[in-house]
Design a protein around this motif. Structure first.
Motif, mmCIF file in Angstrom:
data_model
loop_
_atom_site.group_PDB
_atom_site.id
_atom_site.type_symbol
_atom_site.label_atom_id
_atom_site.label_comp_id
_atom_site.label_asym_id
_atom_site.label_seq_id
_atom_site.Cartn_x
_atom_site.Cartn_y
_atom_site.Cartn_z
ATOM 1 N N PRO A 240 0.807 -1.213 0.000
ATOM 2 C CA PRO A 240 0.000 0.000 0.000
ATOM 3 C C PRO A 240 0.849 1.276 0.000
ATOM 4 O O PRO A 240 1.980 1.291 0.494
ATOM 5 C CB PRO A 240 -0.812 -0.110 1.298
ATOM 6 N N TYR A 244 -1.772 4.851 3.244
ATOM 7 C CA TYR A 244 -2.531 3.714 3.772
ATOM 8 C C TYR A 244 -1.632 2.815 4.626
ATOM 9 O O TYR A 244 -1.903 1.625 4.790
ATOM 10 C CB TYR A 244 -3.160 2.943 2.615
ATOM 11 N N ASP A 245 -0.592 3.393 5.172
ATOM 12 C CA ASP A 245 0.385 2.711 6.035
ATOM 13 C C ASP A 245 0.261 3.333 7.427
ATOM 14 O O ASP A 245 0.706 4.457 7.654
ATOM 15 C CB ASP A 245 1.782 2.900 5.440
ATOM 16 N N VAL A 290 -12.055 3.787 7.045
ATOM 17 C CA VAL A 290 -11.193 3.257 5.989
ATOM 18 C C VAL A 290 -11.937 3.217 4.666
ATOM 19 O O VAL A 290 -13.168 3.228 4.617
ATOM 20 C CB VAL A 290 -10.671 1.845 6.340
ATOM 21 N N LYS A 294 -6.840 -2.355 0.543
ATOM 22 C CA LYS A 294 -5.878 -2.930 1.470
ATOM 23 C C LYS A 294 -5.159 -1.818 2.227
ATOM 24 O O LYS A 294 -4.727 -0.825 1.631
ATOM 25 C CB LYS A 294 -4.862 -3.804 0.740
ATOM 26 N N TYR A 295 -5.037 -2.010 3.533
ATOM 27 C CA TYR A 295 -4.275 -1.116 4.403
ATOM 28 C C TYR A 295 -3.122 -1.897 5.020
ATOM 29 O O TYR A 295 -3.232 -3.106 5.287
ATOM 30 C CB TYR A 295 -5.142 -0.561 5.530
ATOM 31 N N ARG A 296 -2.050 -1.190 5.262
ATOM 32 C CA ARG A 296 -0.898 -1.750 5.973
ATOM 33 C C ARG A 296 -0.907 -1.200 7.392
ATOM 34 O O ARG A 296 -0.967 0.017 7.594
ATOM 35 C CB ARG A 296 0.396 -1.355 5.268
ATOM 36 N N ASP A 401 -4.945 0.145 -5.635
ATOM 37 C CA ASP A 401 -4.887 -0.716 -4.452
ATOM 38 C C ASP A 401 -3.658 -1.612 -4.541
ATOM 39 O O ASP A 401 -3.133 -1.902 -5.618
ATOM 40 C CB ASP A 401 -6.154 -1.568 -4.380
#
Length: 550
Positions: A240, A244-245, A290, A294-296, A401
Motif C-alpha cells: 500500500p 494507507y500505512d 477506511v 488494502k491497508y498496511r 490498491d
C-alpha cells in the motif's frame, strides 16, 4: 508469587510504608495508605471510570520533520563509515509532560510525551540518510535515555545507560543520538547486507530500573525505515501507498477516578503491571474510517506486561508481511496473531470486499486472557474489541490498491525482502542463558551488573545462543540489542514460517527454550544489552551485557 522483594526494590518504588502511586503533574503523587489498588496477581486493577467505547477517532501520530542545517555547538556522535551515505538530517525532540485525552470525555490525563504527544511523532527515514536526533528532557526530576528498538546503531546511540551512562539525559539536558539508517555491513565485501535492512522500529525510554515507568507514562513512538527495495514495492503497488500505512501501538493502562495513570509495580512484587483500559495509539478503544482497499498496519505491542492475540471479528485473515523490524520474504495468512511484549507484526488488512457504508464494520479483537504478569492463559472468543474499523470512505481511484497476496502453501518464492540464513557452518561458539526468578529476576542465576560482561562475542562472527526459561509458569520475551537473530528452534521444534527469519524479540513460554543464531557486525566497538521485555522484569535485573571485541 514466590519471588522475594529486595530492599533496593522497595526503596526504589517507595513501597516502605507507602501506598500505590498515581502519576500526575509530571511527578509521583502518593495515595493514602490503604488506597484501593488490587494486586495484579490476585485480581486485575480496576479503573473506576466508565466510558462508551468507539466514540473517539484513532489518532495517527504525525511524521517527524528533519532539517539539513547541522547543529552548531560542536557535539558529535558516531556515524558508520560506509560508502553511499548522504548528508544527515537533524531532528530536535522535546520530552515534556502534557495533558491529553486518553479516555473519552476526560481530557486531563497527564502523560510524558516526545514533542509533548503520546505516542510520539513517527520518524519516517530513508536508507543511507543518517538521522541525528537531539532529545531534550523537560520532565522535572526524571532522567531519561532513548532506545531505538531494533536499530543497528553504535553503543553510544543504542540508548542503554547501563553500558553508556554519558548518554543519560537529565532534566534540562539534551543529548544527541546518531542513527545511520543502514543495514549491517558484510565484513568480506564491505557492502551492506540489504537483506537485513529494517522497516519497523520503535523508540522508547530505556532508563535502567525505571523503563517501565517511562514507557507507561507515554515515552514511545514509531521509527519507520524505507530503502530502495521497499520503495519499489510501494511504487509498483505491491504494498500500500504511504497514505494507507498506519502505525498502531496497543497498550493497557489503569486510571484513578481523576483519569490519572496509576502505576504500582510493587503491588505484585514486580511481576508485571497490567491495566484494564486498552489504548490504541493513546486512545481508549477508538474507531478508524477506511476505504474499501488494502491497508498496511504496523502493529506494536507496547504494553509493560500484557500479551495479545489479535483477530478480526468477521473471521477474516490478516496477511503478515513483517516480523519485528524486518519484512518477511513473502506474505503469510494469519487467522490470529499473538504478540509478546515489544513484538511487532507488519500486516495487511483487506477491506475491499466491504460495501461503502456506515454499517460496514469490523473489529480488531484481543482474544487472549491474562490475569497477572506471568503471561497469558487461554483464549476466549469473541474477546475484547480494541479498535472499530468503519468502511465508509469512498475509494480514491487515483491511488491503485495494493496487489500483495499470500503465497500458496509450501511456496517460498520471494515477493518481499530476501532472507540470507545464517549457516550452521558460520557458528563459532554456543552460549546458554537461563532466565529464572531465583532470589529475584536473573540470567544464569546472576542479577544484572552493568560493570560485568556476560558475553564477549568477536566482531563479524556468528554464535548460537540457547535461551532457556527456568522460571516455571512465567513467560519472558527476550530482546537482543544490536542485531537481528534468526530463530532455529522453539522448544526443540522448527518454528512457524513467520518466525523463521529475523527477530529482535523472541517469546519464551513456560519452561520454554529458543535456539537462535546471531551475527555481531558492528561499525564501532562497544557494549550492548539483552533482557526480558516484560518491563518490570527488565527494571528488576533480568538483563545482561555483552561486549563485541575485535
Amino acid at each position: 508469587m514466590k519471588r522475594r522483594l529486595t530492599r533496593r526494590e522497595l526503596i526504589k518504588y517507595g513501597m516502605l510504608g507507602l501506598g500505590s502511586i498515581t502519576l500526575g503533574s509530571g511527578a509521583y503523587r502518593l495515595l493514602s495508605q490503604g488506597a484501593s489498588s488490587a494486586r495484579a496477581d490476585e485480581d486485575l486493577p480496576r479503573t473506576p471510570i466508565k466510558f462508551t467505547p468507539f466514540t473517539q477517532a484513532l489518532p495517527v501520530p504525525p511524521p517527524k520533520q528533519g532539517v539539513t542545517t547541522p547543529f552548531t555547538d560542536g557535539r558529535h556522535c558516531v556515524l558508520p563509515s560506509v560508502s553511499g551515505l548522504t548528508a544527515p538530517k537533524f531532528y530536535t525532540v522535546q520530552l515534556r509532560p502534557v495533558t491529553q485525552e486518553l479516555i473519552p470525555g476526560f481530557p486531563q490525563t497527564v502523560v510524558w510525551g516526545y514533542d509533548g504527544m503520546y505516542p510520539g511523532p513517527t520518524f519516517r527515514v530513508n536508507h543511507n540518510e543518517p538521522a541525528i536526533v537531539r532529545f531534550t528532557n523537560n520532565i522535572t526530576g526524571v532522567n531519561t535515555i532513548v532506545h531505538n528498538h531494533g536499530g543497528h546503531t553504535s553503543s553510544e546511540s543504542d540508548g542503554s545507560d547501563s553500558v553508556f551512562p554519558s548518554q543519560v539525559t537529565g532534566p534540562g539536558q539534551s543529548k544527541d543520538f546518531c542513527y545511520g539508517n543502514i543495514a549491517p555491513i558484510n565484513p568480506a565485501t564491505h557492502n551492506q547486507e540489504t537483506s537485513d535492512f529494517a522497516s519497523t522500529q520503535w523508540y522508547h525510554d530505556h532508563m535502567m530500573d525505571i523503563t517501565g515507568r517511562g514507557v507507561y507514562m507515554g515515552l514511545a513512538g514509531f521509527y519507520l525505515l524505507k530503502d530502495e527495495l521497499e520503495a519499489g514495492l510501494i511504487a509498483n503497488h505491491t504494498l500500500p501507498a504511504d497514505a494507507y500505512d498506519i502505525p498502531l501501538v496497543f497498550q493497557d493502562r489503569v486510571f484513578d477516578a481523576n483519569a490519572q495513570l496509576v502505576y504500582n509495580p510493587g503491588a505484585n512484587e514486580f511481576g508485571g503491571w497490567l491495566g484494564d483500559v486498552f489504548l490504541m495509539n493513546g486512545k481508549a478503544q477508538p474507531f478508524f474510517h477506511v476505504e474499501p482497499r488494502k491497508y498496511r498496519f504496523r502493529l506494536l505491542n507496547g504494553s509493560n506486561a500484557r500479551w495479545y492475540e489479535l483477530t478480526l471479528s468477521n473471521g477474516q485473515s490478516m496477511l503478515q508481511i513483517g516480523k519485528d523490524s524486518w519484512l518477511l520474504p513473502f506474505g503469510v495468512n494469519r487467522s490470529s496473531i499473538r504478540f509478546g511484549l515489544a513484538e511487532r507484526a507488519d500486516v495487511i488488512i483487506d477491506f475491499s470486499k466491504f460495501p461503502v457504508s456506515p454499517n460496514s464494520v469490523v473489529y480488531l479483537n484481543n482474544i487472549l486472557q491474562q490475569n497477572d504478569g506471568r503471561g497469558p492463559g487461554g483464549t476466549s472468543r469473541p474477546g475484547t474489541s480494541l479498535l472499530k474499523f468503519i468502511v465508509d470512505l469512498p475509494l480514491n481511484t487515483n491511488v491503485p490498491d495494493a496487489t500483495i497476496t499470500a503465497n500458496a502453501a509450501g511456496d517460498q518464492t520471494v515477493t518481499l525482502r530476501p532472507n540470507i540464513a545464517i549457516s550452521p557452518t558460520e557458528i563459532v561458539r554456543t552460549r546458554n542463558f537461563e532466565f529464572d526468578d531465583k532470589d529475584g529476576w536473573s540470567i544464569n542465576e546472576r542479577r544484572f551488573d552493568p560493570n560485568r560482561n556476560d558475553a564477549t562475542p568477536q566482531s563479524n562472527t556468528a554464535e548460537r545462543w540457547v535461551l532457556e526459561n527456568d522460571g516455571g509458569d512465567w513467560q519472558h520475551p527476550i530482546h537482543i540489542h544490536l542485531e537481528a537473530h534468526q530463530v532455529q528452534k522453539i522448544n526443540g521444534r522448527t518454528p512457524p514460517v513467520y518466525q523463521s527469519f529475523k527477530s529482535d524479540t523472541t517469546q519464551l513460554g513456560p519452561d520454554g527454550t529458543a535456539e537462535v543464531f546471531i551475527k555481531f557486525r558492528t561499525f564501532a566497538p562497544g557494549r550492548w544489552v539483552f533482557h526480558c521485555h516484560n518491563l518490570e522484569h527488565e527494571d528488576n535485573a533480568m538483563m545482561a551485557a555483552f561486549q563485541v571485541i575485535p
